[in-house]
Design a protein around this motif. Structure first.
Motif, PDB file in Angstrom:
ATOM      1  N   VAL A  94       0.829  -1.209   0.000  1.00  0.00           N
ATOM      2  CA  VAL A  94       0.000   0.000   0.000  1.00  0.00           C
ATOM      3  C   VAL A  94       0.863   1.258   0.000  1.00  0.00           C
ATOM      4  N   TYR A  95       1.929   1.253   0.791  1.00  0.00           N
ATOM      5  CA  TYR A  95       2.773   2.451   0.886  1.00  0.00           C
ATOM      6  C   TYR A  95       3.554   2.721  -0.405  1.00  0.00           C
ATOM      7  N   ALA A  96       3.545   1.788  -1.353  1.00  0.00           N
ATOM      8  CA  ALA A  96       4.217   1.998  -2.633  1.00  0.00           C
ATOM      9  C   ALA A  96       3.211   2.129  -3.774  1.00  0.00           C
ATOM     10  N   THR A  97       1.954   2.351  -3.445  1.00  0.00           N
ATOM     11  CA  THR A  97       0.939   2.576  -4.464  1.00  0.00           C
ATOM     12  C   THR A  97       0.901   4.078  -4.737  1.00  0.00           C
ATOM     13  N   ASN A  98       1.834   4.497  -5.555  1.00  0.00           N
ATOM     14  CA  ASN A  98       1.938   5.898  -5.948  1.00  0.00           C
ATOM     15  C   ASN A  98       2.544   5.950  -7.341  1.00  0.00           C
ATOM     16  N   ALA A  99       2.755   7.130  -7.860  1.00  0.00           N
ATOM     17  CA  ALA A  99       3.263   7.276  -9.226  1.00  0.00           C
ATOM     18  C   ALA A  99       4.630   6.637  -9.417  1.00  0.00           C
ATOM     19  N   TYR A 100       5.411   6.514  -8.338  1.00  0.00           N
ATOM     20  CA  TYR A 100       6.770   5.981  -8.435  1.00  0.00           C
ATOM     21  C   TYR A 100       6.853   4.501  -8.070  1.00  0.00           C
ATOM     22  N   ARG A 101       5.775   3.987  -7.454  1.00  0.00           N
ATOM     23  CA  ARG A 101       5.720   2.615  -6.944  1.00  0.00           C
ATOM     24  C   ARG A 101       6.881   2.360  -5.987  1.00  0.00           C
ATOM     25  N   SER A 102       7.121   3.319  -5.098  1.00  0.00           N
ATOM     26  CA  SER A 102       8.224   3.203  -4.162  1.00  0.00           C
ATOM     27  C   SER A 102       8.007   4.103  -2.957  1.00  0.00           C
ATOM     28  N   ILE A 103       8.843   3.888  -1.939  1.00  0.00           N
ATOM     29  CA  ILE A 103       8.820   4.749  -0.764  1.00  0.00           C
ATOM     30  C   ILE A 103       9.521   6.053  -1.086  1.00  0.00           C
ATOM     31  N   LYS A 104      10.711   5.938  -1.675  1.00  0.00           N
ATOM     32  CA  LYS A 104      11.490   7.107  -2.085  1.00  0.00           C
ATOM     33  C   LYS A 104      11.464   7.167  -3.606  1.00  0.00           C
ATOM     34  N   PRO A 105      11.032   8.275  -4.184  1.00  0.00           N
ATOM     35  CA  PRO A 105      10.968   8.360  -5.651  1.00  0.00           C
ATOM     36  C   PRO A 105      12.290   8.018  -6.337  1.00  0.00           C
ATOM     37  N   GLU A 106      13.389   8.279  -5.682  1.00  0.00           N
ATOM     38  CA  GLU A 106      14.711   8.040  -6.248  1.00  0.00           C
ATOM     39  C   GLU A 106      14.985   6.550  -6.483  1.00  0.00           C
ATOM     40  N   PHE A 107      14.390   5.668  -5.673  1.00  0.00           N
ATOM     41  CA  PHE A 107      14.711   4.244  -5.753  1.00  0.00           C
ATOM     42  C   PHE A 107      13.515   3.400  -6.188  1.00  0.00           C
ATOM     43  N   LEU A 108      13.750   2.539  -7.178  1.00  0.00           N
ATOM     44  CA  LEU A 108      12.800   1.496  -7.540  1.00  0.00           C
ATOM     45  C   LEU A 108      13.310   0.200  -6.934  1.00  0.00           C
ATOM     46  N   VAL A 109      12.441  -0.501  -6.217  1.00  0.00           N
ATOM     47  CA  VAL A 109      12.751  -1.819  -5.663  1.00  0.00           C
ATOM     48  C   VAL A 109      11.686  -2.759  -6.208  1.00  0.00           C
ATOM     49  N   ALA A 110      12.073  -3.687  -7.085  1.00  0.00           N
ATOM     50  CA  ALA A 110      11.099  -4.576  -7.716  1.00  0.00           C
ATOM     51  C   ALA A 110      11.718  -5.946  -7.946  1.00  0.00           C
ATOM     52  N   LEU A 111      10.866  -6.972  -7.907  1.00  0.00           N
ATOM     53  CA  LEU A 111      11.351  -8.309  -8.251  1.00  0.00           C
ATOM     54  C   LEU A 111      11.725  -8.317  -9.728  1.00  0.00           C
ATOM     55  N   GLY A 112      12.877  -8.859 -10.034  1.00  0.00           N
ATOM     56  CA  GLY A 112      13.332  -8.958 -11.418  1.00  0.00           C
ATOM     57  C   GLY A 112      12.775 -10.201 -12.078  1.00  0.00           C
ATOM     58  N   VAL A 113      11.449 -10.324 -12.015  1.00  0.00           N
ATOM     59  CA  VAL A 113      10.762 -11.508 -12.546  1.00  0.00           C
ATOM     60  C   VAL A 113       9.589 -11.029 -13.394  1.00  0.00           C
ATOM     61  N   CYS A 114       9.617 -11.344 -14.685  1.00  0.00           N
ATOM     62  CA  CYS A 114       8.533 -10.956 -15.585  1.00  0.00           C
ATOM     63  C   CYS A 114       7.228 -11.612 -15.131  1.00  0.00           C
ATOM     64  N   THR A 115       6.155 -10.850 -15.174  1.00  0.00           N
ATOM     65  CA  THR A 115       4.852 -11.372 -14.721  1.00  0.00           C
ATOM     66  C   THR A 115       4.169 -12.230 -15.775  1.00  0.00           C
ATOM     67  N   HIS A 116       4.842 -12.487 -16.881  1.00  0.00           N
ATOM     68  CA  HIS A 116       4.280 -13.373 -17.896  1.00  0.00           C
ATOM     69  C   HIS A 116       4.616 -14.826 -17.553  1.00  0.00           C
ATOM     70  N   LEU A 117       5.894 -15.188 -17.684  1.00  0.00           N
ATOM     71  CA  LEU A 117       6.295 -16.567 -17.406  1.00  0.00           C
ATOM     72  C   LEU A 117       7.483 -16.676 -16.454  1.00  0.00           C
ATOM     73  N   GLY A 118       7.826 -15.579 -15.795  1.00  0.00           N
ATOM     74  CA  GLY A 118       8.877 -15.640 -14.786  1.00  0.00           C
ATOM     75  C   GLY A 118      10.291 -15.482 -15.291  1.00  0.00           C
ATOM     76  N   CYS A 119      10.457 -14.984 -16.497  1.00  0.00           N
ATOM     77  CA  CYS A 119      11.808 -14.721 -17.020  1.00  0.00           C
ATOM     78  C   CYS A 119      12.381 -13.488 -16.322  1.00  0.00           C
ATOM     79  N   ALA A 120      13.637 -13.182 -16.618  1.00  0.00           N
ATOM     80  CA  ALA A 120      14.300 -12.029 -16.005  1.00  0.00           C
ATOM     81  C   ALA A 120      14.427 -10.894 -17.021  1.00  0.00           C
ATOM     82  N   PRO A 121      13.665  -9.818 -16.857  1.00  0.00           N
ATOM     83  CA  PRO A 121      13.789  -8.680 -17.779  1.00  0.00           C
ATOM     84  C   PRO A 121      15.172  -8.037 -17.672  1.00  0.00           C
ATOM     85  N   THR A 122      15.616  -7.456 -18.766  1.00  0.00           N
ATOM     86  CA  THR A 122      16.914  -6.792 -18.831  1.00  0.00           C
ATOM     87  C   THR A 122      16.722  -5.290 -18.686  1.00  0.00           C
TER      88      THR A 122
END
Length: 196
Positions: free
Chosen positions: A104-132
């Motif tokens: 919930v605290y990352a439901t904003n335009a930046y999807r993060s606590i601090k706009p400067e940092f993105l923290v996300a799983l490196g797993v594609c939501t299609h079949l679980g590959c690793a996006p580059t």
């Protein structure tokens, strides 16, 4: 009792040698004991929080961490990248992150606590590959968007907030894991903001 003279040099050598052997023994016993304080591989795989030093990440740079056996992408976004996020909302499948792929605290335009940092799983939501991560050359995949993530397996594309573009196989934005900041230089993955 014999009247043999005491060899003080030999006595000092034996005392020093005994102290060294004893010190090595104490260190040898202490190392496994102290190591037992760290979470086990099983605990880490089950979701034990992971601390990441983010103090030396340069603007535009991505580093990877591992949490629950999955890669976590941590990107220090430049000011320009942050200010450009809203410019391509019309090309995104879920620009407002209405599907719960983040705390919930990352439901904003930046999807993060601090706009400067993105923290996300490196797993594609299609079949679980690793996006580059593509810094500066992502516009070869999406015109006018210089930075983003491209999944080479099936062509899914994500912006620098981890939001998925329309017309690709991935149905959802990248997952943002629970995370918090211990201080300006330390990120804690696996513990919600406010719980740390």
């Amino acid at each position: 009792m014999s009247n043999v003279p005491v060899n003080n040099g030999r006595r000092r050598f034996l005392t020093a040698a005994t102290a060294v052997v004893g010190g090595v023994g104490v260190a040898g016993a202490a190392v496994p004991f102290i190591a037992s304080w760290n979470p086990s591989a099983r605990a880490k795989a089950a979701g034990a929080p992971v601390e990441v030093n983010i103090g030396k990440i340069q603007p535009g740079q991505l580093i990877r961490a591992e949490w629950r056996g999955k890669p976590v992408y941590i990107v220090r976004r430049t000011e320009k990248t942050v200010s450009n996020l809203a410019k391509h909302d019309d090309q995104l499948r879920d620009p407002d992150s209405e599907k719960a792929q983040q705390p919930v605290y990352a439901t904003n335009a930046y999807r993060s606590i601090k706009p400067e940092f993105l923290v996300a799983l490196g797993v594609c939501t299609h079949l679980g590959c690793a996006p580059t991560h593509h810094a500066g050359d992502f516009d070869q995949f999406v015109e006018g968007v210089p930075n983003g993530f491209f999944c080479p397996c099936h062509g899914s594309k994500f912006d620098m907030a981890g939001r998925v573009f329309q017309g690709v196989p991935a149905p959802l934005n990248l997952v943002v894991p629970e995370h918090s900041y211990i201080n300006d230089d330390t990120l804690l993955i696996g513990v919600a903001q406010g719980d740390a």
